[in-house]
Design a protein around this motif. Structure first.
Motif, PDB file in Angstrom:
ATOM      1  N   MET A 199       7.657  18.013   9.693  1.00 39.75           N
ATOM      2  CA  MET A 199       6.465  17.377   9.135  1.00 39.75           C
ATOM      3  C   MET A 199       5.195  17.982   9.725  1.00 39.75           C
ATOM      4  O   MET A 199       5.172  18.400  10.877  1.00 39.75           O
ATOM      5  N   GLU A 259       1.446  14.201   8.560  1.00 39.03           N
ATOM      6  CA  GLU A 259       2.645  13.441   8.171  1.00 39.03           C
ATOM      7  C   GLU A 259       3.254  12.742   9.374  1.00 39.03           C
ATOM      8  O   GLU A 259       3.739  11.608   9.270  1.00 39.03           O
ATOM      9  N   THR A 307       1.156   9.712  10.091  1.00 37.25           N
ATOM     10  CA  THR A 307       1.241   8.626   9.102  1.00 37.25           C
ATOM     11  C   THR A 307       2.622   7.960   9.078  1.00 37.25           C
ATOM     12  O   THR A 307       2.762   6.862   8.542  1.00 37.25           O
ATOM     13  N   LEU A 308       3.620   8.600   9.687  1.00 41.47           N
ATOM     14  CA  LEU A 308       4.980   8.046   9.617  1.00 41.47           C
ATOM     15  C   LEU A 308       5.090   6.582  10.073  1.00 41.47           C
ATOM     16  O   LEU A 308       5.667   5.758   9.366  1.00 41.47           O
ATOM     17  N   PRO A 309       4.518   6.230  11.235  1.00 45.26           N
ATOM     18  CA  PRO A 309       4.610   4.813  11.639  1.00 45.26           C
ATOM     19  C   PRO A 309       3.929   3.882  10.628  1.00 45.26           C
ATOM     20  O   PRO A 309       4.351   2.747  10.449  1.00 45.26           O
ATOM     21  N   VAL A 319       3.864   4.455   7.411  1.00 46.13           N
ATOM     22  CA  VAL A 319       4.811   4.344   6.290  1.00 46.13           C
ATOM     23  C   VAL A 319       5.790   3.212   6.584  1.00 46.13           C
ATOM     24  O   VAL A 319       6.020   2.333   5.756  1.00 46.13           O
ATOM     25  N   PHE A 320       6.338   3.221   7.808  1.00 45.30           N
ATOM     26  CA  PHE A 320       7.280   2.160   8.189  1.00 45.30           C
ATOM     27  C   PHE A 320       6.612   0.787   8.129  1.00 45.30           C
ATOM     28  O   PHE A 320       7.241  -0.210   7.830  1.00 45.30           O
ATOM     29  N   ALA A 321       5.334   0.750   8.442  1.00 47.87           N
ATOM     30  CA  ALA A 321       4.634  -0.540   8.480  1.00 47.87           C
ATOM     31  C   ALA A 321       4.201  -0.986   7.088  1.00 47.87           C
ATOM     32  O   ALA A 321       3.626  -2.061   6.935  1.00 47.87           O
ATOM     33  N   ARG A 337      -0.311   9.651  16.806  1.00 54.19           N
ATOM     34  CA  ARG A 337       0.783   8.932  16.153  1.00 54.19           C
ATOM     35  C   ARG A 337       1.023   7.586  16.829  1.00 54.19           C
ATOM     36  O   ARG A 337       1.270   6.575  16.178  1.00 54.19           O
TER      37      ARG A 337
END
Lengths: 247, 238
Positions: free
Chosen positions: A104, A108, A111-113, A115-117, A160
């Motif tokens: 990623m 990306e 932003t991953l955490p 996305v999970f949230a 992150r």
């Protein structure tokens, strides 16, 4: 001073591992309170139980007996879903080995955490870009980890960790894989985040540079807290620390 | 305690936390899952290629066997004396019962063995990529991923490879069957319609076999991945 909010509280925490026929007592009853907005360093030789305690405080492990409260929630009572939620929203993790997802880009990864949230993708991208410029990487949103230096990767990891506005940032030897100068930059960045955003920072470290910025240093030996040094004691020990901070 | 948890779940996981009531959501949208899987396959092309070849070969073998059977049957059914004579010359005509049974049994053995080899091969490859990614999985969990996200990521990633490999294998297998049957009869009796029937007969079965194979092979490695602890992200020695 106003009453400080407790963010992590441990009550007689014990952890035992059974290895074959041998019972290992990793933690032998730790009672401790960490307040919101503190910068805490946990020090201790390897095998002292430092990592076990650190994992416990970060919601990565449950105690054998005793209680760990993170933001007033007893983690032993949480099911896996709630634990995942806690890790996602309440705690930001920073690792010695950076641990960015290699496939990623920086953006990306940040932003991953979110996305999970369940954050809206556009909002997440915007916030991700903002966080990356906060850590000084505004021009590297679309770089992959392999295209960045260690210090830059660690700063992406810090961005992150901040993604979901956690109450706690848990940093495991954040400067362990960095050279002196970048290590210093990372510490300075963490201190700034603490001052500006009021996040609680808990680090496990061997790095003496880290002591300069810590509010309290907790020494763990043999599964017990052997010493807690506060700011005042550290000042005496380290000397002209205020001068250093201004420099 | 259990009732309390059920009640919370029923209420959409809304309950007090740190004095604040808020909804607790942990999600991984399908679109993001897919893009992560594709990125991962691309990143580990070499590893994916091993799985790809493994599956493609087995599926091609299976598809070729099925398609050829179908083609020969069809030829026997519609063909005249010349076709039968041509097939007879290459022993593909109507062999006596015992020989046919022996041949079929042999083929089943071969297929069974190749499936088994393929399964162990793929399981091993995926297991390697799981152990290679211990820290990555741990990190995902630290960031809030549930076990089932990890399961989903690994299953879909491998299913993607499995399905494309199966389709490629089925096409190759069909090609081999057509060429082989054509060679027996000097191509003069094969019609497009026959080939299409053979494709319709063997294609879906072959693709199904390949997909099921990959999914079965990835179950164990996926469970290993899902059971990893978030604290594994802290490991330095991997």
């Amino acid at each position: 001073m106003t009453t400080r909010r407790e963010i992590v509280r441990t009550q007689n925490v014990r952890k035992t591992y059974v290895m074959g026929e041998e019972v290992v007592h990793a933690l032998r009853g730790i009672t401790l309170t960490i307040y919101a907005g503190e910068y805490i360093s946990i020090m201790g030789p390897s095998g002292s139980g430092k990592s076990t305690f650190f994992n416990m405080v970060g919601g990565l492990d449950k105690p054998t007996s005793g209680e760990v409260y993170i933001d007033e929630v007893d983690i032993a009572q949480l099911d896996p879903y709630e634990l995942a939620w806690l890790r996602c929203r309440k705690i930001g993790y920073i690792f010695q080995t950076f641990n960015l997802i290699p496939v990623m880009t920086a953006l990306e990864n940040v932003t991953l955490p979110m996305v999970f949230a369940g954050t809206d993708p556009d909002e997440a991208r915007e916030k991700g870009a903002r966080l990356l410029s906060l850590v000084g990487l505004g021009g590297r949103l679309h770089h992959k980890p392999a295209q960045m230096s260690g210090g830059q990767q660690q700063r992406v990891a810090i961005a992150r960790a901040l993604a979901n506005d956690p109450a706690i940032i848990l940093a495991d030897e954040p400067t362990g894989n960095l050279d002196l100068k970048t290590g210093h930059e990372v510490i300075e960045l963490l201190r700034r985040l603490k001052d500006e955003r009021g996040v609680t920072i808990i680090t496990a470290t061997h790095d003496m540079k880290m002591l300069d910025v810590s509010d309290r240093v907790i020494w763990i030996t043999d599964g017990q807290v052997s010493r807690i040094q506060s700011r005042a004691e550290l000042d005496i020990k380290v000397g002209s620390i205020d001068g250093k901070q201004e420099a | 305690m259990a009732d309390e948890k059920k009640r919370r779940r029923a209420a959409g996981r809304v309950y007090a936390c740190g004095g604040v009531r808020r909804e607790r959501v942990v999600v991984l949208p399908w679109r993001r899952t897919l893009s992560m899987c594709v990125a991962n396959v691309r990143h580990r092309r070499g590893r994916a290629l091993i799985t790809f070849v493994c599956i493609a070969v087995v599926v091609a073998f299976f598809a070729a066997t099925l398609a050829q059977q179908e083609l020969v049957n069809e030829l026997r059914r519609v063909g005249g004396v010349e076709v039968h004579a041509a097939l007879e010359r290459v022993h593909a005509g109507a062999p006596d019962g015992a020989a046919a049974a022996r041949q079929a049994a042999q083929q089943r053995w071969l297929l069974g063995l190749s499936v088994l080899l393929c399964l162990t091969g793929i399981t091993n490859t995926i297991l390697m990529s799981v152990t290679e990614r211990v820290r990555e999985i741990g990190t995902l969990k630290c960031l809030g991923a549930l076990d089932r996200f990890i399961v989903r990521l690994f299953l879909i990633e491998n299913a993607c490879v499995g399905v494309t490999a199966s389709v490629a294998g089925a096409v190759c297998g069909l090609g081999v069957a057509v060429v082989q049957t054509g060679l027996m009869t000097a191509f003069s009796f094969l019609s497009g319609r026959m080939c299409m029937w053979a494709a319709l007969y063997s294609g879906p079965r072959a693709v199904a076999l390949g997909t099921v194979l990959t999914v079965v092979a990835s179950i164990y490695p996926t469970l290993v991945a899902a059971r990893m602890k978030p604290a594994d992200a802290m490991r330095v020695d991997v």
